[in-house]
Design an enzyme around this catalytic site. Structure first.
Site, PDB file in Angstrom:
ATOM      1  N   HIS A  99       9.660 -24.534   8.051  1.00 20.97           N
ATOM      2  CA  HIS A  99       8.634 -25.233   8.839  1.00 20.97           C
ATOM      3  C   HIS A  99       7.213 -25.001   8.349  1.00 20.97           C
ATOM      4  CE1 HIS A  99      11.360 -25.643  12.672  1.00 20.97           C
ATOM      5  NE2 HIS A  99      12.000 -25.928  11.555  1.00 20.97           N
ATOM      6  N   ARG A 123       8.060 -34.049   9.014  1.00 17.31           N
ATOM      7  CA  ARG A 123       6.992 -33.860  10.005  1.00 17.31           C
ATOM      8  C   ARG A 123       6.243 -32.547   9.780  1.00 17.31           C
ATOM      9  NH1 ARG A 123      11.650 -32.066  12.230  1.00 17.31           N
ATOM     10  NH2 ARG A 123      11.613 -30.280  13.649  1.00 17.31           N
ATOM     11  N   HIS A 124       6.887 -31.599   9.115  1.00 22.41           N
ATOM     12  CA  HIS A 124       6.228 -30.309   8.894  1.00 22.41           C
ATOM     13  C   HIS A 124       5.129 -30.423   7.831  1.00 22.41           C
ATOM     14  CE1 HIS A 124       9.184 -28.554  11.474  1.00 22.41           C
ATOM     15  NE2 HIS A 124      10.165 -29.013  10.711  1.00 22.41           N
ATOM     16  N   ILE A 167       0.946  -5.813   9.025  1.00 20.96           N
ATOM     17  CA  ILE A 167      -0.155  -6.540   9.685  1.00 20.96           C
ATOM     18  C   ILE A 167      -1.404  -6.591   8.805  1.00 20.96           C
ATOM     19  CG2 ILE A 167      -1.689  -6.602  11.682  1.00 20.96           C
ATOM     20  CD1 ILE A 167       0.595  -5.228  13.289  1.00 20.96           C
ATOM     21  N   GLY A 168      -1.818  -5.442   8.278  1.00 19.33           N
ATOM     22  CA  GLY A 168      -3.022  -5.424   7.437  1.00 19.33           C
ATOM     23  C   GLY A 168      -2.865  -6.326   6.220  1.00 19.33           C
ATOM     24  N   MET A 169      -1.705  -6.283   5.617  1.00 16.27           N
ATOM     25  CA  MET A 169      -1.442  -7.138   4.454  1.00 16.27           C
ATOM     26  C   MET A 169      -1.483  -8.615   4.839  1.00 16.27           C
ATOM     27  SD  MET A 169      -1.177  -5.748   1.568  1.00 16.27           S
ATOM     28  CE  MET A 169      -0.428  -4.563   0.435  1.00 16.27           C
ATOM     29  N   CYS A 201       3.140  -3.240   3.840  1.00 16.30           N
ATOM     30  CA  CYS A 201       2.376  -2.043   4.218  1.00 16.30           C
ATOM     31  C   CYS A 201       3.148  -1.365   5.345  1.00 16.30           C
ATOM     32  CB  CYS A 201       0.928  -2.373   4.575  1.00 16.30           C
ATOM     33  SG  CYS A 201       0.663  -3.474   5.973  1.00 16.30           S
ATOM     34  N   GLY A 202       2.509  -0.471   6.079  1.00 16.72           N
ATOM     35  CA  GLY A 202       3.240   0.235   7.125  1.00 16.72           C
ATOM     36  C   GLY A 202       3.756  -0.708   8.197  1.00 16.72           C
ATOM     37  N   THR A 203       2.891  -1.598   8.634  1.00 14.83           N
ATOM     38  CA  THR A 203       3.258  -2.562   9.683  1.00 14.83           C
ATOM     39  C   THR A 203       3.438  -3.974   9.145  1.00 14.83           C
ATOM     40  OG1 THR A 203       0.937  -3.034  10.068  1.00 14.83           O
ATOM     41  CG2 THR A 203       1.939  -1.298  11.434  1.00 14.83           C
ATOM     42  N   ASP A 226       0.878  -1.168   0.000  1.00 15.98           N
ATOM     43  CA  ASP A 226       0.000   0.000   0.000  1.00 15.98           C
ATOM     44  C   ASP A 226       0.920   1.224   0.000  1.00 15.98           C
ATOM     45  OD1 ASP A 226       0.859   0.328   2.617  1.00 15.98           O
ATOM     46  OD2 ASP A 226      -1.129   0.282   3.521  1.00 15.98           O
ATOM     47  N   HIS A 227       0.346   2.411   0.192  1.00 19.88           N
ATOM     48  CA  HIS A 227       1.170   3.634   0.183  1.00 19.88           C
ATOM     49  C   HIS A 227       2.232   3.599   1.292  1.00 19.88           C
ATOM     50  CE1 HIS A 227      -2.286   4.076   2.815  1.00 19.88           C
ATOM     51  NE2 HIS A 227      -1.578   4.934   3.534  1.00 19.88           N
TER      52      HIS A 227
HETATM   53  C1  RB5 Z   1      -1.720   2.775   6.484  1.00 19.77           C
HETATM   54  O1  RB5 Z   1      -1.721   3.989   7.162  1.00 19.77           O
HETATM   55  C2  RB5 Z   1      -1.458   1.639   7.457  1.00 19.77           C
HETATM   56  O2  RB5 Z   1      -2.556   1.446   8.277  1.00 19.77           O
HETATM   57  C3  RB5 Z   1      -1.122   0.378   6.696  1.00 19.77           C
HETATM   58  O3  RB5 Z   1      -0.013   0.608   5.888  1.00 19.77           O
HETATM   59  C4  RB5 Z   1      -0.789  -0.852   7.514  1.00 19.77           C
HETATM   60  O4  RB5 Z   1       0.158  -0.573   8.484  1.00 19.77           O
HETATM   61  C5  RB5 Z   1      -1.942  -1.599   8.038  1.00 19.77           C
HETATM   62  O5  RB5 Z   1      -1.817  -2.657   8.668  1.00 19.77           O
END
Ligand code: RB5
Length: 145
Positions: free
Chosen positions: A98, A132-133, A69-71, A65-67, A8-9
């Site tokens: 694994h 096993r994996h 996590i969202g991806m 993405c930024g973290t 993402d951005h």
């Molecule tokens: C975008 O601001 C941010 O929320 C996104 O890049 C990401 O970190 C979401 O998990």
């Protein structure tokens, strides 16, 4: 190996670093963008990569993405995807060996480009250990039924 990559951005800069890395080490890839710095919604960019890895059109995917996590949450909604959110080299190696992870997620706001490149190179070159994996991967697949 063919790799699909998007961000993402919040992951644009790191995506370009990883594209450079794949050019340097000779990995074939397709870049699914985004190709502007406009704010976008990460599920919209996770989907084309996750769908193509799940269908077998691409062997692996990388999502940023930024973290991360969202991806990773988005990609793991797609059947057949085992997306690992990784910010250290040990986990990059372990999740290939694994978990046979088929998508790597990273956060541009979490780690620097040098570490991200090491993680991506490790993840792209490590093999699944099987044995096993393999039984455990089958159990993950069974959870999708
Ligand atoms: C975008 O601001 C941010 O929320 C996104 O890049 C990401 O970190 C979401 O998990």
């Amino acid at each position: 190996m063919r790799v699909a990559i998007s961000s993402d951005h919040g992951g644009n800069n790191l995506r370009k670093e990883i594209v450079n890395l794949m050019n340097e080490i000779g990995i074939e890839y397709q870049d699914f963008g985004p190709h502007t710095d406009d704010s976008v919604d990460y599920p919209d960019y996770a989907k084309p990569v996750a769908d193509r890895v799940a269908s077998g059109e691409f062997d692996r995917g990388i999502l940023i993405c930024g973290t991360g996590i969202g991806m990773s949450i988005s990609a793991n909604k797609v059947k057949g995807i085992r997306c690992a959110l990784v910010h250290d080299v040990f986990s990059a190696k372990a999740t290939r060996g694994h978990n046979d992870s088929n998508i790597l997620a990273m956060g541009e706001r979490v780690i620097g480009p040098g570490l991200a490149r090491e993680i991506a190179q490790t993840w792209l070159t490590e093999e699944f250990e099987g044995g096993r994996h393999g039984k455990r991967i089958q159990k993950i697949t069974d959870l999708e039924k």
